[in-house]
Design an enzyme around this catalytic site. Structure first.
Site, short mmCIF file in Angstrom:
data_model
loop_
_atom_site.label_atom_id
_atom_site.label_comp_id
_atom_site.label_asym_id
_atom_site.label_seq_id
_atom_site.Cartn_x
_atom_site.Cartn_y
_atom_site.Cartn_z
N PRO A 12 0.80 -1.23 0.00
CA PRO A 12 0.00 0.00 0.00
C PRO A 12 0.83 1.28 0.00
CG PRO A 12 -0.18 -1.15 2.10
CD PRO A 12 0.51 -2.08 1.16
N ASN A 13 0.32 2.23 -0.75
CA ASN A 13 0.84 3.61 -0.85
C ASN A 13 2.14 3.74 -1.63
OD1 ASN A 13 -1.29 4.86 0.68
ND2 ASN A 13 -0.41 3.90 2.48
N ARG A 20 4.91 12.11 -3.42
CA ARG A 20 4.69 12.67 -2.07
C ARG A 20 5.87 12.27 -1.17
NH1 ARG A 20 -1.15 12.55 -2.19
NH2 ARG A 20 -1.50 13.69 -4.12
N ALA A 79 3.17 -0.83 4.88
CA ALA A 79 2.70 -0.90 6.27
C ALA A 79 2.16 -2.27 6.64
CB ALA A 79 1.64 0.18 6.51
N HIS A 82 4.03 -4.65 9.06
CA HIS A 82 3.95 -4.55 10.52
C HIS A 82 2.60 -5.00 11.07
CE1 HIS A 82 7.35 -2.14 9.37
NE2 HIS A 82 6.57 -1.21 8.81
N ASP A 89 1.16 -15.59 6.37
CA ASP A 89 0.66 -16.95 6.22
C ASP A 89 0.64 -17.37 4.75
OD1 ASP A 89 0.35 -17.24 8.93
OD2 ASP A 89 -1.83 -17.01 8.93
N HIS A 102 12.84 -3.03 2.03
CA HIS A 102 12.29 -1.72 2.42
C HIS A 102 13.20 -0.62 1.92
CE1 HIS A 102 9.25 -3.52 4.89
NE2 HIS A 102 10.18 -4.33 5.35
N LEU A 103 12.59 0.45 1.46
CA LEU A 103 13.34 1.62 1.02
C LEU A 103 14.06 2.26 2.21
CD1 LEU A 103 10.35 2.95 -1.02
CD2 LEU A 103 12.55 2.38 -2.07
N SER A 104 13.32 2.49 3.28
CA SER A 104 13.89 3.13 4.46
C SER A 104 14.44 2.06 5.40
CB SER A 104 12.81 3.95 5.18
OG SER A 104 11.74 3.11 5.61
N ARG A 109 13.45 3.98 12.47
CA ARG A 109 12.21 4.74 12.46
C ARG A 109 11.37 4.42 13.72
NH1 ARG A 109 9.45 4.62 6.77
NH2 ARG A 109 8.47 6.45 7.70
N ARG A 113 7.50 0.26 13.55
CA ARG A 113 8.01 -0.27 12.27
C ARG A 113 9.13 -1.30 12.49
NH1 ARG A 113 5.69 3.29 8.42
NH2 ARG A 113 5.45 5.37 9.29
O1 CA2 Z 1 10.61 1.77 3.82
C1 CA2 Z 1 9.76 1.10 3.23
O2 CA2 Z 1 9.92 0.64 2.11
C2 CA2 Z 1 8.39 0.88 3.91
O3 CA2 Z 1 7.94 -0.44 3.58
C3 CA2 Z 1 7.46 1.94 3.32
C4 CA2 Z 1 6.07 1.90 3.96
C5 CA2 Z 1 6.18 1.95 5.47
O4 CA2 Z 1 4.88 1.82 6.05
C6 CA2 Z 1 7.08 0.87 6.01
O5 CA2 Z 1 7.16 1.02 7.42
C7 CA2 Z 1 8.46 0.98 5.41
C8 CA2 Z 1 5.25 3.09 3.48
C9 CA2 Z 1 5.12 3.21 1.99
C10 CA2 Z 1 4.41 4.48 1.70
O6 CA2 Z 1 5.05 5.12 0.63
C11 CA2 Z 1 4.75 6.44 0.41
C12 CA2 Z 1 5.43 7.06 -0.61
C13 CA2 Z 1 5.22 8.37 -0.86
C14 CA2 Z 1 4.30 9.07 -0.12
C15 CA2 Z 1 3.60 8.45 0.90
C16 CA2 Z 1 3.82 7.13 1.16
#
Ligand code: CA2
Length: 149
Positions: A12-13, A20, A79, A82, A89, A102-104, A109, A113
């Site tokens: 998601p996202n 963003r 997300a 987590h 499963d 994960h990117l970050s 964080r 997370r």
């Molecule tokens: O670091 C990552 O790749 C995450 O999986 C990114 C998730 C976050 O919930 C994880 O804890 C770590 C969030 C992805 C949302 O990506 C966005 C990108 C641009 C603007 C808003 C959200």
């Protein structure tokens, strides 16, 4: 021998990447990441299929279908990493070798997370290298699959 096929799953996202919050996730878009993965796939001689969904059930259906169609999975479950016992499963159920990316750096964080439901059933996790996490994950997964052949 025919080429291995790798499924790339984005949760998601992640469709908002580059559009963003560039201060957190950088300016690269999801299409650009998928193109980099396809280029790396050519170099590694594997086929790459990419899917992004904001819906847990869609990701789970794709994981189920991977059982007969793909030899490995790279997943950034966003997300759901987590929260989702259901995605864990599904991955455990199909037994397709999976790398979590994960990117970050999720450990730098917020505390919520730091826990991943996926990590214990993945062959490994790569976190904190931006788009390179996906490329490093792909390299590690392909090497793992080739060693297991
Ligand atoms: O670091 C990552 O790749 C995450 O999986 C990114 C998730 C976050 O919930 C994880 O804890 C770590 C969030 C992805 C949302 O990506 C966005 C990108 C641009 C603007 C808003 C959200």
């Amino acid at each position: 021998m025919s080429q291995s096929s790798i499924l790339i799953l984005h949760g998601p996202n992640l469709n908002l990447l580059g559009l963003r919050e560039p201060e957190v996730y950088g300016s690269i878009t999801l299409d650009q990441i998928n193109n980099l993965l396809k280029e790396e796939g050519k170099r590694l001689q594997v086929r790459i299929s990419c899917l992004q969904s904001n819906h847990e059930g869609v990701l789970i259906d794709a994981i189920h279908q991977a059982r007969d169609n793909h030899q490995g999975i790279i997943i950034n479950a966003g997300a759901y990493t987590h929260t989702s016992v259901a995605i864990r499963d599904a991955l455990a159920g199909v037994k397709v070798p999976t790398v979590e990316v994960h990117l970050s750096n999720i450990y730098q964080r917020e505390e919520f997370r730091h826990h991943s439901y996926i990590a214990p059933i993945a062959i490994g996790q790569i976190s904190g290298f931006g788009a390179n996490s996906y490329l490093l994950g792909l390299q590690a997964l392909v090497r793992y699959i080739k060693l297991a052949e």
